[in-house]
Motif scaffolding. Structure first.
Motif, PDB file in Angstrom:
ATOM      1  N   ASP A 404      -5.889 -15.394  -6.228  1.00  0.00           N
ATOM      2  CA  ASP A 404      -5.103 -14.688  -5.222  1.00  0.00           C
ATOM      3  C   ASP A 404      -5.962 -14.236  -4.047  1.00  0.00           C
ATOM      4  N   GLU A 407      -4.202 -13.774  -0.505  1.00  0.00           N
ATOM      5  CA  GLU A 407      -3.370 -12.590  -0.317  1.00  0.00           C
ATOM      6  C   GLU A 407      -4.212 -11.317  -0.298  1.00  0.00           C
ATOM      7  N   TYR A 430       1.377   1.542  -1.555  1.00  0.00           N
ATOM      8  CA  TYR A 430       1.808   0.186  -1.899  1.00  0.00           C
ATOM      9  C   TYR A 430       2.636   0.188  -3.192  1.00  0.00           C
ATOM     10  N   ILE A 431       3.354  -0.883  -3.376  1.00  0.00           N
ATOM     11  CA  ILE A 431       4.098  -1.090  -4.616  1.00  0.00           C
ATOM     12  C   ILE A 431       3.114  -1.101  -5.779  1.00  0.00           C
ATOM     13  N   SER A 434       0.606  -4.105  -8.034  1.00  0.00           N
ATOM     14  CA  SER A 434       0.531  -5.172  -7.044  1.00  0.00           C
ATOM     15  C   SER A 434      -0.928  -5.424  -6.711  1.00  0.00           C
ATOM     16  N   LEU A 435      -1.183  -6.542  -6.045  1.00  0.00           N
ATOM     17  CA  LEU A 435      -2.543  -6.845  -5.600  1.00  0.00           C
ATOM     18  C   LEU A 435      -3.062  -5.760  -4.669  1.00  0.00           C
ATOM     19  N   HIS A 437      -2.215  -2.585  -4.341  1.00  0.00           N
ATOM     20  CA  HIS A 437      -2.536  -1.344  -5.033  1.00  0.00           C
ATOM     21  C   HIS A 437      -3.835  -1.493  -5.815  1.00  0.00           C
ATOM     22  N   SER A 438      -4.077  -2.683  -6.311  1.00  0.00           N
ATOM     23  CA  SER A 438      -5.278  -2.941  -7.105  1.00  0.00           C
ATOM     24  C   SER A 438      -6.545  -2.893  -6.242  1.00  0.00           C
TER      25      SER A 438
END
Length: 443
Positions: A404, A407, A430-431, A434-435, A437-438
């Motif tokens: 990923d 993104e 962020y949601i 999710s990427l 937030h990570s």
């Protein structure tokens, strides 16, 4: 004059600016001798990522074996190619219709300069106050005996069947991406390089991981080989190099780079300055002839020669020509990637730069696959990221190796370009999960 603005070429460096120019009331024309939308749309990026999609899905499925998935599907090149044609073949006509709908005059044929303000297409002359060159780049061809047996990227992206043995000459984007695709679809893949360096624009430790992964999957790399000739034999195409090197294959892709398209348009007749690297321009994208401009890969420039940059330059000219700016072009931080499996994506200051300036940067690396639970959900075997901060604490660079990566780096562009640092980052909610937030918890 027939036009206020006339584009020679219809790629991303043309239509992204031509449409807003026409909507602003300028008389705009676009000359195209091939497919509207240029190389990327029809014979490059779009086709490549369509053909690569099954490979990316396959890698995810492979990683999840024994983690809720049993069994690995078989890839089918013929079906994949049929899907590519269904997706890609309609785009050229759609791009032309977008131009027409916006009020842009489309002219089909090969444009040649008659004078500084006049282009001739099939005997018809078209005059313009300003002309924008969007002629792009062409595949470089090795000049060795037997090179007529070689194929280029356009050929590979339209192959009806996958050959049993595929050989790629070169170590750049095209070679590595095609090696990834051909290997996944069952070909015996060999990569031959004149030197030692693969993907020179990317962080070497991450490149080494990609090479290691491809090697484990059966791709063979031959470094420091100087090819001297190619010959068709009863066993296949034989490549011959210095020091007795011999290699048999069924299909050869010359992936030794791309060169600016400068011939056949009478640039020399009008006194347009060119170099082996392309067309030099100033900060306003002007050539040495003030009313002739350029965008895209044909230009000499230090920023990456990639599709989004061409689009950005075209949009800049739209603002310049409609009076919305009088300033020279200012490029933001630009991200780029190589679509191998795993991907490498990067933006801003590279870790390669920081080694020479340890007093200016702080470098932090994270093994996502080992430390981050969200990446462990996909059982990713490899995911590494490196962050670069300046001494004021701003994020100024990021490089990611992982499925990923595109993104992840895209998501951090705003943080870098807008100079958002803690505690302002707390305003970015962020949601979860999710990427975004990570990765935000690591910067």
């Amino acid at each position: 004059m027939d036009f206020d603005i006339l584009f020679l070429g219809s790629g991303q460096g043309a239509w992204n600016g031509a449409i807003p120019m026409a909507k602003a009331g300028l008389r705009v024309g676009v000359i195209e001798e091939g497919l509207f939308g240029g190389v990327c749309t029809n014979r490059g990026c779009n086709a490549k990522i369509t053909l690569d999609r099954p490979v990316a899905l396959l890698r995810q499925i492979e990683a999840m074996q024994g983690q809720g998935i049993t069994g690995v599907p078989q890839l089918n090149w013929e079906d994949n190619m049929s899907h590519k044609h269904a997706v890609i073949d309609q785009l050229a006509a759609a791009n032309q219709q977008k131009l027409i709908a916006a009020g842009v005059k489309t002219i089909i044929g090969h444009g040649v300069f008659q004078d500084e303000h006049t282009l001739v297409v099939d005997g018809q002359s078209y005059t313009a106050e300003k002309i924008v060159l969007v002629t792009g780049r062409l595949p470089h061809r090795l000049t060795i005996p037997g090179n007529e047996l070689f194929h280029d990227s356009t050929d590979f992206l339209a192959m009806p069947q996958m050959p049993a043995r595929v050989t790629l000459i070169g170590g750049g984007y095209i070679a590595m991406e095609f090696a990834t695709i051909a290997n996944a679809f069952g070909a015996d893949v060999t990569v031959i390089l004149r030197g030692q360096q693969v993907l020179r624009d990317f962080y070497p430790p991450y490149v080494e991981e990609v090479v290691k992964d491809l090697t484990q999957r059966g791709v063979k790399f031959h470094f420091n080989e100087t090819l001297q000739e190619a010959q068709e034999t009863s066993q296949g195409i034989e490549l011959r190099g210095a020091n007795g090197y011999r290699h048999l294959t069924d299909y050869v892709v010359d992936a030794t780079g791309r060169v600016p398209r400068l011939e056949g348009m009478n640039f020399e007749k009008i006194g347009l300055a060119t170099t082996a690297e392309g067309i030099p321009v100033n900060g306003y994208l002007q050539t040495n002839l003030p009313h002739i401009y350029g965008t895209g890969d044909v230009l000499v420039k230090t920023v990456p020669k990639i599709t989004p940059v061409a689009a950005y330059e075209s949009q800049y000219l739209a603002r310049l020509f409609t009076g919305k700016t009088t300033e020279p072009i200012q490029y933001p931080i630009i991200a780029q990637t190589v679509f191998t499996s795993p991907r490498i994506a990067t933006a801003g200051v590279s870790p390669m730069v920081t080694a020479a300036h340890p007093d200016r940067y702080t470098v932090t690396s994270v093994d996502y696959a080992a430390k981050d639970w969200f990446h462990q959900v996909g059982n990713e075997p490899l995911n590494l990221i490196t962050f670069v901060h300046d001494q004021e604490g701003y994020l100024v660079g990021v490089t990611n190796l992982g499925p990923d990566a595109v993104e992840t780096v895209n998501g951090l562009l705003d943080v870098m370009n807008q100079k958002i640092k803690a505690p302002d980052q707390e305003e970015l909610i962020y949601i979860f999960p999710s990427l975004a937030h990570s990765y935000m918890k690591y910067i």
